[in-house]
Design a protein around this motif. Structure first.
Motif, PDB file in Angstrom:
ATOM      1  N   PHE A 145       0.842  -1.205   0.000  1.00 35.92           N
ATOM      2  CA  PHE A 145       0.000   0.000   0.000  1.00 35.92           C
ATOM      3  C   PHE A 145       0.869   1.245   0.000  1.00 35.92           C
ATOM      4  CE2 PHE A 145       0.288  -2.312   4.018  1.00 35.92           C
ATOM      5  CZ  PHE A 145       1.235  -1.520   4.651  1.00 35.92           C
ATOM      6  N   LEU A 146       2.182   1.055  -0.090  1.00 34.97           N
ATOM      7  CA  LEU A 146       3.096   2.208  -0.090  1.00 34.97           C
ATOM      8  C   LEU A 146       3.143   2.808  -1.491  1.00 34.97           C
ATOM      9  CD1 LEU A 146       5.963   0.606   2.003  1.00 34.97           C
ATOM     10  CD2 LEU A 146       4.447   2.446   2.730  1.00 34.97           C
ATOM     11  N   PRO A 147       3.483   4.090  -1.590  1.00 32.01           N
ATOM     12  CA  PRO A 147       3.553   4.701  -2.923  1.00 32.01           C
ATOM     13  C   PRO A 147       4.633   4.029  -3.762  1.00 32.01           C
ATOM     14  CG  PRO A 147       4.541   6.125  -1.253  1.00 32.01           C
ATOM     15  CD  PRO A 147       3.867   5.007  -0.517  1.00 32.01           C
ATOM     16  N   LEU A 148       4.355   3.903  -5.060  1.00 36.03           N
ATOM     17  CA  LEU A 148       5.297   3.183  -5.925  1.00 36.03           C
ATOM     18  C   LEU A 148       6.193   4.122  -6.737  1.00 36.03           C
ATOM     19  CD1 LEU A 148       3.379  -0.032  -6.948  1.00 36.03           C
ATOM     20  CD2 LEU A 148       5.408   0.205  -5.510  1.00 36.03           C
ATOM     21  N   HIS A 149       6.498   5.287  -6.162  1.00 33.44           N
ATOM     22  CA  HIS A 149       7.543   6.126  -6.771  1.00 33.44           C
ATOM     23  C   HIS A 149       8.712   6.239  -5.804  1.00 33.44           C
ATOM     24  CE1 HIS A 149       5.106   8.913  -4.419  1.00 33.44           C
ATOM     25  NE2 HIS A 149       6.095   9.804  -4.446  1.00 33.44           N
ATOM     26  N   HIS A 150       8.771   5.325  -4.833  1.00 33.88           N
ATOM     27  CA  HIS A 150       9.881   5.307  -3.874  1.00 33.88           C
ATOM     28  C   HIS A 150      10.403   3.886  -3.672  1.00 33.88           C
ATOM     29  CE1 HIS A 150      10.279   9.422  -2.794  1.00 33.88           C
ATOM     30  NE2 HIS A 150       8.998   9.554  -2.509  1.00 33.88           N
ATOM     31  N   VAL A 151      11.663   3.831  -3.250  1.00 38.15           N
ATOM     32  CA  VAL A 151      12.366   2.558  -3.115  1.00 38.15           C
ATOM     33  C   VAL A 151      11.726   1.622  -2.077  1.00 38.15           C
ATOM     34  CG1 VAL A 151      14.560   1.684  -2.152  1.00 38.15           C
ATOM     35  CG2 VAL A 151      14.570   3.285  -4.063  1.00 38.15           C
ATOM     36  N   HIS A 152      11.170   2.172  -1.011  1.00 39.05           N
ATOM     37  CA  HIS A 152      10.562   1.307   0.004  1.00 39.05           C
ATOM     38  C   HIS A 152       9.528   0.368  -0.640  1.00 39.05           C
ATOM     39  CE1 HIS A 152       9.017   1.130   4.461  1.00 39.05           C
ATOM     40  NE2 HIS A 152       9.061  -0.046   3.904  1.00 39.05           N
ATOM     41  N   GLY A 153       8.587   0.969  -1.388  1.00 43.57           N
ATOM     42  CA  GLY A 153       7.566   0.159  -2.054  1.00 43.57           C
ATOM     43  C   GLY A 153       8.137  -0.625  -3.228  1.00 43.57           C
ATOM     44  N   ILE A 154       8.987   0.028  -4.036  1.00 48.77           N
ATOM     45  CA  ILE A 154       9.456  -0.611  -5.284  1.00 48.77           C
ATOM     46  C   ILE A 154      10.395  -1.788  -4.994  1.00 48.77           C
ATOM     47  CG2 ILE A 154      10.801  -0.291  -7.412  1.00 48.77           C
ATOM     48  CD1 ILE A 154      10.033   2.691  -7.350  1.00 48.77           C
ATOM     49  N   ILE A 155      11.392  -1.559  -4.140  1.00 47.45           N
ATOM     50  CA  ILE A 155      12.412  -2.598  -3.940  1.00 47.45           C
ATOM     51  C   ILE A 155      12.034  -3.534  -2.777  1.00 47.45           C
ATOM     52  CG2 ILE A 155      14.841  -3.057  -3.314  1.00 47.45           C
ATOM     53  CD1 ILE A 155      14.625  -1.870  -6.121  1.00 47.45           C
ATOM     54  N   ASN A 156      11.850  -2.951  -1.576  1.00 43.75           N
ATOM     55  CA  ASN A 156      11.702  -3.795  -0.382  1.00 43.75           C
ATOM     56  C   ASN A 156      10.465  -4.678  -0.434  1.00 43.75           C
ATOM     57  OD1 ASN A 156      13.669  -1.940   0.222  1.00 43.75           O
ATOM     58  ND2 ASN A 156      13.096  -1.732   2.364  1.00 43.75           N
ATOM     59  N   VAL A 157       9.382  -4.137  -1.005  1.00 41.12           N
ATOM     60  CA  VAL A 157       8.147  -4.918  -1.015  1.00 41.12           C
ATOM     61  C   VAL A 157       7.986  -5.609  -2.378  1.00 41.12           C
ATOM     62  CG1 VAL A 157       5.657  -4.885  -0.660  1.00 41.12           C
ATOM     63  CG2 VAL A 157       7.113  -3.318   0.657  1.00 41.12           C
ATOM     64  N   LEU A 158       7.747  -4.801  -3.414  1.00 43.11           N
ATOM     65  CA  LEU A 158       7.376  -5.381  -4.715  1.00 43.11           C
ATOM     66  C   LEU A 158       8.484  -6.254  -5.312  1.00 43.11           C
ATOM     67  CD1 LEU A 158       5.255  -5.435  -6.952  1.00 43.11           C
ATOM     68  CD2 LEU A 158       6.320  -3.399  -7.927  1.00 43.11           C
ATOM     69  N   SER A 159       9.701  -5.722  -5.381  1.00 41.08           N
ATOM     70  CA  SER A 159      10.736  -6.452  -6.124  1.00 41.08           C
ATOM     71  C   SER A 159      11.265  -7.647  -5.334  1.00 41.08           C
ATOM     72  CB  SER A 159      11.883  -5.507  -6.494  1.00 41.08           C
ATOM     73  OG  SER A 159      11.384  -4.455  -7.286  1.00 41.08           O
ATOM     74  N   CYS A 160      11.401  -7.505  -4.012  1.00 34.91           N
ATOM     75  CA  CYS A 160      11.845  -8.677  -3.231  1.00 34.91           C
ATOM     76  C   CYS A 160      10.836  -9.811  -3.397  1.00 34.91           C
ATOM     77  CB  CYS A 160      11.988  -8.319  -1.744  1.00 34.91           C
ATOM     78  SG  CYS A 160      13.490  -7.407  -1.392  1.00 34.91           S
ATOM     79  N   ALA A 161       9.547  -9.470  -3.287  1.00 36.07           N
ATOM     80  CA  ALA A 161       8.512 -10.504  -3.382  1.00 36.07           C
ATOM     81  C   ALA A 161       8.534 -11.169  -4.759  1.00 36.07           C
ATOM     82  CB  ALA A 161       7.155  -9.892  -3.094  1.00 36.07           C
ATOM     83  N   LEU A 162       8.625 -10.352  -5.818  1.00 28.29           N
ATOM     84  CA  LEU A 162       8.571 -10.939  -7.169  1.00 28.29           C
ATOM     85  C   LEU A 162       9.842 -11.718  -7.494  1.00 28.29           C
ATOM     86  CD1 LEU A 162       6.793  -8.195  -9.313  1.00 28.29           C
ATOM     87  CD2 LEU A 162       5.812 -10.199  -8.210  1.00 28.29           C
ATOM     88  N   TRP A 163      10.952 -11.307  -6.920  1.00 29.93           N
ATOM     89  CA  TRP A 163      12.205 -12.042  -7.172  1.00 29.93           C
ATOM     90  C   TRP A 163      12.107 -13.463  -6.608  1.00 29.93           C
ATOM     91  CZ3 TRP A 163      16.729  -9.806  -9.422  1.00 29.93           C
ATOM     92  CH2 TRP A 163      17.814 -10.700  -9.504  1.00 29.93           C
ATOM     93  N   VAL A 164      11.525 -13.546  -5.408  1.00 32.23           N
ATOM     94  CA  VAL A 164      11.556 -14.832  -4.700  1.00 32.23           C
ATOM     95  C   VAL A 164      10.358 -15.723  -5.056  1.00 32.23           C
ATOM     96  CG1 VAL A 164      10.302 -14.253  -2.554  1.00 32.23           C
ATOM     97  CG2 VAL A 164      12.351 -15.664  -2.429  1.00 32.23           C
ATOM     98  N   GLY A 165       9.374 -15.152  -5.745  1.00 30.44           N
ATOM     99  CA  GLY A 165       8.199 -15.962  -6.124  1.00 30.44           C
ATOM    100  C   GLY A 165       7.059 -15.881  -5.126  1.00 30.44           C
ATOM    101  N   ALA A 166       7.029 -14.820  -4.317  1.00 31.92           N
ATOM    102  CA  ALA A 166       5.963 -14.643  -3.327  1.00 31.92           C
ATOM    103  C   ALA A 166       4.754 -13.949  -3.965  1.00 31.92           C
ATOM    104  CB  ALA A 166       6.502 -13.810  -2.167  1.00 31.92           C
ATOM    105  N   THR A 167       3.709 -13.709  -3.166  1.00 30.10           N
ATOM    106  CA  THR A 167       2.493 -13.063  -3.682  1.00 30.10           C
ATOM    107  C   THR A 167       2.347 -11.668  -3.086  1.00 30.10           C
ATOM    108  OG1 THR A 167       1.422 -15.210  -3.872  1.00 30.10           O
ATOM    109  CG2 THR A 167      -0.029 -13.282  -3.838  1.00 30.10           C
ATOM    110  N   VAL A 168       2.080 -10.699  -3.954  1.00 29.03           N
ATOM    111  CA  VAL A 168       1.898  -9.308  -3.525  1.00 29.03           C
ATOM    112  C   VAL A 168       0.439  -8.918  -3.721  1.00 29.03           C
ATOM    113  CG1 VAL A 168       2.623  -6.917  -3.870  1.00 29.03           C
ATOM    114  CG2 VAL A 168       4.228  -8.769  -4.350  1.00 29.03           C
ATOM    115  N   HIS A 169      -0.179  -8.438  -2.643  1.00 34.32           N
ATOM    116  CA  HIS A 169      -1.557  -7.943  -2.738  1.00 34.32           C
ATOM    117  C   HIS A 169      -1.492  -6.421  -2.891  1.00 34.32           C
ATOM    118  CE1 HIS A 169      -5.876  -7.927  -0.862  1.00 34.32           C
ATOM    119  NE2 HIS A 169      -5.804  -7.321  -2.025  1.00 34.32           N
ATOM    120  N   LEU A 170      -1.926  -5.922  -4.041  1.00 33.76           N
ATOM    121  CA  LEU A 170      -1.791  -4.487  -4.341  1.00 33.76           C
ATOM    122  C   LEU A 170      -2.990  -3.687  -3.839  1.00 33.76           C
ATOM    123  CD1 LEU A 170      -0.708  -5.125  -8.032  1.00 33.76           C
ATOM    124  CD2 LEU A 170       0.804  -4.227  -6.253  1.00 33.76           C
ATOM    125  N   PHE A 171      -2.707  -2.601  -3.158  1.00 26.22           N
ATOM    126  CA  PHE A 171      -3.747  -1.648  -2.731  1.00 26.22           C
ATOM    127  C   PHE A 171      -3.439  -0.303  -3.391  1.00 26.22           C
ATOM    128  CE2 PHE A 171      -3.807  -4.820   0.530  1.00 26.22           C
ATOM    129  CZ  PHE A 171      -5.115  -4.874   0.987  1.00 26.22           C
TER     130      PHE A 171
END
Ligand code: MCA
Ligand code: AMP
Length: 501
Positions: free
Chosen positions: A189-215
């Motif tokens: 639910f973090l803004p996606l123009h910053h590293v917190h949302g882009i890297i720590n949440v979205l990209s880590c999850a997609l790299w490892v094969g986890a599931t991201v619920h987008l708000f």
């Protein structure tokens, strides 16, 4: 290194990558859409050769497809703040010399003129995804991949450029350090123009094969409904969000609140970062949910650098130790490394995670490095093996709600108002927001300044999180012998409750 190093973004993977409203998107489907979009961007070219392609998209499957599509086609991805004003977008697009902007048709009325003036082609994700797939270019690690705008001690935000190698380093260091696995499920639910949302949440999850619920944004009732249902294993947020969650729990009856707390208690990890997590907040979260927050320290230019341990003591008010492979050293004012504990210094960082450059700003890039160390502008001290952040070296950087703001950028907007002669902006401590933006303004002689009008002026030029929350009209600003405004004096007077300054 060849394209598609997000190892799980493969054609034959049917695990769920994203939940976007009613849609569940498997890794294989996402992979196919990304390839199509990359081809749509390439048209007849073999490689985008670091063309800057911006996108103005809410958190959605389209956002992910566009970001990865640009990467695979060899472009530089420029994610834009969907809450930005036209004036801010004009700066980002012009500064990055963007040639194409991807957005949904509903934003054409806002973006059409802007793109027309800047000679930018405005495209929709669906038209680009209509393309067939084919061969994509090989992408070397040292090529530029992303540009994220960040505020600094100059009045306009600068574009922080990271390479594919930087991004990979920023992601992979966290996978091991924080125990990510493909069975993880995380809300975003973090803004996606910053590293917190882009890297720590979205990209880590997609790299490892986890599931991201987008708000689309943070909304306590909707996020916590899924927490109570036991949907998530990991949760990452800024301190303001933990404050808001605690307030929300207070507003519920005990059974409802308990279900949510049980949902948090069952997770394997709750992380706090982007701003200091006050010790009372750390304690309240533990008392309410049983979760010991893992606090970490990072920055747009470096991803994460310091982290409390996943296994081991997570110490309140501290940000832990350097992540593996990342060098962190404190430096004194004499530019010498500090070797003792208890002596404060500026945090400097080296490693594969450190960004390449500020876009088109060789001087700012040069000035932010010393002997190969990136100078963060944050002060810290090492205490019994754990770093503690003490604040910023510049009073002109404000952290509000986890966003980094430049006092100078806000002052420049205020000064562009015809009735304002002088302006000074400071951040003042606040329990919910970390800091709140306060502006002092001196009207031009003979001019009347209406607060409502100044607020309206600000919101016409600045994203909502940059708008001053308190404006004081004053006759003059305190200055030192050199004529420089003494902001600590303004802060002290405000804190002391002075009505006139
Ligand atoms: C909004 N309001 C504020 C502020 N923002 N008041 C004071 N200060 C502010 N900064 C007011 C609004 O005017 C409104 O008031 C009310 O609060 C609710 O506004 P709204 O926009 O709905 O707020 P929100 O949606 O609840 O937003 C709060 C938030 C958001 C969710 C905490 O700020 C956020 O998403 N922050 C995260 C930023 C982030 O990800 N930063 C990472 C960058 P009224 O009700 O009177 O109208 S740092 C980074 O990336 C590095 C690498 C790192 O270390 O992580
Ligand atoms: P940004 O430039 O928006 O990426 O914000 C990075 C800044 O956020 C850092 O330079 C710090 O000032 C601040 N920051 C990030 N994490 C923490 C933390 N855990 N404690 C204190 N400040 C933090």
């Amino acid at each position: 290194m060849l394209l598609n190093r997000f190892p799980r973004l493969q054609a034959d993977d049917d695990r769920i990558a994203l939940i976007d409203g009613d849609r569940q998107i498997a890794y294989g489907t996402l992979n196919d859409e990304i390839n199509r979009l990359a081809h749509g961007l390439l048209e007849s070219k073999e490689d985008l050769e670091e063309e800057r392609v911006a996108f103005f998209l809410p958190a959605s499957a389209d956002y992910v497809v566009v970001m990865h599509g640009i990467w695979r086609a060899g472009g530089i991805a420029v994610p834009l703040n969907v809450g930005a004003t036209t004036a801010e977008l004009d700066h980002y697009l012009g500064c990055a010399r963007v040639t194409r902007l991807i957005a949904h048709a509903e934003h054409n009325s806002m973006l059409g003129d802007l793109c027309g003036n800047l000679g930018i082609q405005l495209l929709e994700p669906s038209e680009l995804m209509a393309s067939p797939t084919g061969i994509l270019p090989p992408i070397a690690d040292d090529r530029r991949a992303m540009m994220v705008f960040t505020s600094g001690t100059t009045n306009k935000p600068k574009g922080v450029v990271t390479t594919h190698g930087n991004i990979r380093a920023q992601i992979t260091v966290l996978l091991d350090a924080w125990g990510w696995s493909d069975s993880d499920r995380i809300p975003l639910f973090l803004p996606l123009h910053h590293v917190h949302g882009i890297i720590n949440v979205l990209s880590c999850a997609l790299w490892v094969g986890a599931t991201v619920h987008l708000f689309p944004r943070f909304d306590a009732p909707s996020v916590t409904a899924d927490v109570a249902a036991g949907d998530y294993s990991v949760f990452m947020a800024v301190p303001t969000i933990y404050v808001k969650l605690l307030d929300y729990l207070e507003s519920l009856d005990e059974a409802e609140a308990q279900a949510i707390c049980d949902g948090f208690a069952a997770m394997r990890l709750n992380v706090s970062g982007s701003a200091a997590c006050p010790v009372p907040l750390f304690e309240q979260w533990r008392a309410r949910t049983g979760q010991v927050l893992l606090e970490r320290y990072g920055m747009t230019e470096i991803g994460m650098a310091l982290s409390n341990p996943y296994h081991g003591e997570r110490r309140a008010g501290h940000v832990g130790q350097p992540l593996p492979g990342i060098q962190v050293c404190l430096f004194g004012e004499d530019d010498q490394p500090i070797v003792d504990e208890e002596t404060p210094g500026e945090i400097r960082v080296k490693g594969p995670n450190v960004f390449l450059e500020y876009w088109d700003n060789e001087r700012a890039t040069r000035e932010s490095f010393r002997d190969g160390w990136f100078c963060t502008g944050d002060m810290a001290v090492l205490e019994q093996g754990y770093y503690r952040i003490m604040g910023r070296t510049s009073i002109d950087i404000i952290k509000s709600g986890g966003y980094k703001l430049s006092a100078l950028e806000i002052e420049a907007v205020l000064l562009s108002h015809p009735a304002i002669a002088e302006a000074a902006v400071i951040g003042v401590e606040d329990e919910t927001w970390g800091e709140k933006v306060v502006a002092f303004i001196v009207p031009r002689q003979g001019r009347q300044v209406e607060l409502d009008e100044i607020m309206e002026w600000s919101s016409g030029h600045l994203s909502s999180y940059k708008i001053p929350r308190l404006i004081r009209i004053v006759e003059s600003l305190p200055r030192n012998a050199m004529g420089k405004v003494t902001k600590p004096d303004l802060k002290a007077l405000l804190i002391a409750g002075a009505q006139s300054i």
